[in-house]
Write a protein that holds these residues in place. Structure first.
Motif, PDB file in Angstrom:
ATOM      1  N   GLU A  74       0.821  -1.213   0.000  1.00 51.00           N
ATOM      2  CA  GLU A  74       0.000   0.000   0.000  1.00 51.00           C
ATOM      3  C   GLU A  74       0.856   1.265   0.000  1.00 51.00           C
ATOM      4  O   GLU A  74       0.459   2.292  -0.560  1.00 51.00           O
ATOM      5  N   THR A  75       2.025   1.221   0.616  1.00 48.84           N
ATOM      6  CA  THR A  75       2.934   2.375   0.579  1.00 48.84           C
ATOM      7  C   THR A  75       3.957   2.246  -0.537  1.00 48.84           C
ATOM      8  O   THR A  75       4.440   3.261  -1.055  1.00 48.84           O
ATOM      9  N   ALA A  76       4.288   1.014  -0.912  1.00 43.40           N
ATOM     10  CA  ALA A  76       5.321   0.815  -1.930  1.00 43.40           C
ATOM     11  C   ALA A  76       4.841   1.192  -3.324  1.00 43.40           C
ATOM     12  O   ALA A  76       5.603   1.775  -4.114  1.00 43.40           O
ATOM     13  N   TYR A  77       3.578   0.873  -3.650  1.00 44.99           N
ATOM     14  CA  TYR A  77       3.119   1.122  -5.016  1.00 44.99           C
ATOM     15  C   TYR A  77       3.165   2.604  -5.394  1.00 44.99           C
ATOM     16  O   TYR A  77       3.657   2.943  -6.481  1.00 44.99           O
ATOM     17  N   PRO A  78       2.698   3.529  -4.543  1.00 43.11           N
ATOM     18  CA  PRO A  78       2.845   4.944  -4.904  1.00 43.11           C
ATOM     19  C   PRO A  78       4.304   5.351  -5.099  1.00 43.11           C
ATOM     20  O   PRO A  78       4.613   6.159  -5.984  1.00 43.11           O
ATOM     21  N   LEU A  79       5.197   4.787  -4.288  1.00 41.31           N
ATOM     22  CA  LEU A  79       6.617   5.088  -4.457  1.00 41.31           C
ATOM     23  C   LEU A  79       7.122   4.593  -5.808  1.00 41.31           C
ATOM     24  O   LEU A  79       7.875   5.292  -6.507  1.00 41.31           O
ATOM     25  N   LEU A  80       6.696   3.403  -6.200  1.00 41.33           N
ATOM     26  CA  LEU A  80       7.147   2.850  -7.484  1.00 41.33           C
ATOM     27  C   LEU A  80       6.684   3.708  -8.652  1.00 41.33           C
ATOM     28  O   LEU A  80       7.427   3.900  -9.625  1.00 41.33           O
ATOM     29  N   THR A  81       5.461   4.205  -8.586  1.00 46.41           N
ATOM     30  CA  THR A  81       4.974   5.067  -9.670  1.00 46.41           C
ATOM     31  C   THR A  81       5.788   6.354  -9.768  1.00 46.41           C
ATOM     32  O   THR A  81       6.021   6.872 -10.857  1.00 46.41           O
ATOM     33  N   THR A  82       6.236   6.852  -8.629  1.00 50.63           N
ATOM     34  CA  THR A  82       7.083   8.050  -8.630  1.00 50.63           C
ATOM     35  C   THR A  82       8.464   7.733  -9.192  1.00 50.63           C
ATOM     36  O   THR A  82       9.001   8.473 -10.036  1.00 50.63           O
ATOM     37  N   LEU A  83       9.038   6.617  -8.755  1.00 52.03           N
ATOM     38  CA  LEU A  83      10.363   6.229  -9.242  1.00 52.03           C
ATOM     39  C   LEU A  83      10.348   5.977 -10.745  1.00 52.03           C
ATOM     40  O   LEU A  83      11.325   6.285 -11.448  1.00 52.03           O
ATOM     41  N   ALA A  84       9.264   5.416 -11.251  1.00 51.21           N
ATOM     42  CA  ALA A  84       9.184   5.074 -12.675  1.00 51.21           C
ATOM     43  C   ALA A  84       9.302   6.298 -13.570  1.00 51.21           C
ATOM     44  O   ALA A  84       9.713   6.185 -14.735  1.00 51.21           O
ATOM     45  N   GLU A  85       8.961   7.461 -13.043  1.00 49.28           N
ATOM     46  CA  GLU A  85       8.994   8.695 -13.836  1.00 49.28           C
ATOM     47  C   GLU A  85      10.202   9.564 -13.517  1.00 49.28           C
ATOM     48  O   GLU A  85      10.283  10.711 -13.971  1.00 49.28           O
ATOM     49  N   ASP A  86      11.139   9.014 -12.751  1.00 48.60           N
ATOM     50  CA  ASP A  86      12.303   9.799 -12.308  1.00 48.60           C
ATOM     51  C   ASP A  86      13.544   9.397 -13.096  1.00 48.60           C
ATOM     52  O   ASP A  86      14.154   8.359 -12.833  1.00 48.60           O
ATOM     53  N   PRO A  87      13.966  10.207 -14.063  1.00 45.59           N
ATOM     54  CA  PRO A  87      15.128   9.855 -14.891  1.00 45.59           C
ATOM     55  C   PRO A  87      16.453   9.973 -14.147  1.00 45.59           C
ATOM     56  O   PRO A  87      17.492   9.513 -14.640  1.00 45.59           O
TER      57      PRO A  87
END
Length: 323
Positions: A49-62
């Motif tokens: 529940e906390t990891a998924y929002p973090l992953l979506t942020t990381l996915a867009e971080d070049p």
């Protein structure tokens, strides 16, 4: 390496470089080592529940330390604690199996027999319960690993299936809430040794799934775990398996008798489903038993499910040869 995912769609996987496996965020043809988040994909799921929002942020971080997927070894995306398997869950598949095993002296026309079985499947969908059993985590292998065919039989078969991956503990949940406990989806090939499915020495006890399904490497899994919000509804995706390039299974999950929510809910009535557990949804029609062609050393299976990538496994004999 072609991920066969939609451009920009994030997925989770387990990959290794120089023999060191690590949890990875996968976007297009690049990966990000997630060891700074958790030591494994299963551990990521335990805080989903906390990891998924973090992953979506990381996915867009070049600016993250992305590396090419090319050259990395891809393993099964998660090491499950429990594997819940489902039998007789595709309408066409069950009908085909029943016709294949009908008595030689059965007087009914085949069309009439198929209609009777179809009506029985409709009744199961309306008021029945799924047929669930357990598999061993030791059967899990990677999506590109060779499959060793055990020498105690020559009747090994393929069963490409959609698998749900649990992301939140589920105990006695109902169907309406069951999908809230699913983190995402992956591909499995639930291999089966056909002549061990039924105990001929003790026919009164019925099926023996332990012997039929749990040889080492009999559950090629992955390559990726695609989060449920990005995968979409699991009730109409295409499952395709090709044997040496020839299509064998080609079916939509619309043919399932019990959907993912029903399977998760049913399993949770008996025991707790934990993050990282797999819930297999059953095999669609088109197995080797249907075609009269079972696996041999040298065979190559290519499996795809819409939106989840592709796996390729080669069959070898116990000595590691393909002939």
């Amino acid at each position: 390496m072609d991920t066969l995912l939609q451009p920009g769609v994030l997925a989770l996987g387990t990959v290794s470089a120089a023999g060191r496996p690590f949890p990875a965020l996968v976007v297009d043809d690049r990966v990000l080592d997630l060891s700074f988040v958790a030591p494994s994909v299963r551990a990521v799921l335990q805080q989903w529940e906390t990891a998924y929002p973090l992953l979506t942020t990381l996915a867009e971080d070049p600016t993250q330390a992305w590396q090419p997927l090319e050259g990395l070894t891809v393993h099964a995306p998660v090491e499950p604690g429990q594997i819940f398997q489902c039998g007789a869950n595709y309408r066409t598949h069950v009908i085909d199996l029943a016709i294949a095993h009908r008595a030689a002296d059965d007087p009914r026309p085949i069309d009439e027999h198929r209609a009777e079985i179809g009506a029985m499947m409709d009744r199961r969908a309306e008021s029945g319960t799924p047929y669930l059993f357990l598999g061993l985590p030791s059967a899990v292998t990677g999506p590109y690993d060779d499959v060793v065919l055990p020498p105690y039989s020559d009747q090994h078969d393929w069963e490409l299936e959609l698998a749900a991956v649990i992301g939140k503990p589920a105990f006695r949940v109902d169907r309406a809430d069951a999908l809230d406990h699913v983190a995402g989806y992956t591909i499995v090939n639930d291999l089966t040794t056909r002549d061990l499915v039924f105990r001929r020495d003790m026919p009164e006890i019925g099926t023996d799934w332990f012997r039929a399904k749990n040889a080492p490497g009999f559950l090629p899994t992955g390559p990726w775990l695609v989060p449920a919000p990005l995968f979409g509804a699991p009730d109409d995706v295409r499952i395709t398996l090709r044997l040496n390039g020839e299509p064998m299974q080609d079916e939509s999950t619309k043919d399932m008798i019990f959907g993912v929510a029903a399977l998760v809910a049913a399993a949770s009535q008996i025991t707790t489903l934990n993050p990282g557990d797999l819930v297999l949804t059953g095999s669609p029609a088109g197995n080797g038993a249907h075609w009269g062609r079972l696996l041999r050393a040298g065979d190559v299976m290519d499996g795809t499910i819409t939106g989840l990538g592709a796996q390729r496994t080669r069959c070898v004999s116990l000595g590691g040869t393909d002939a």
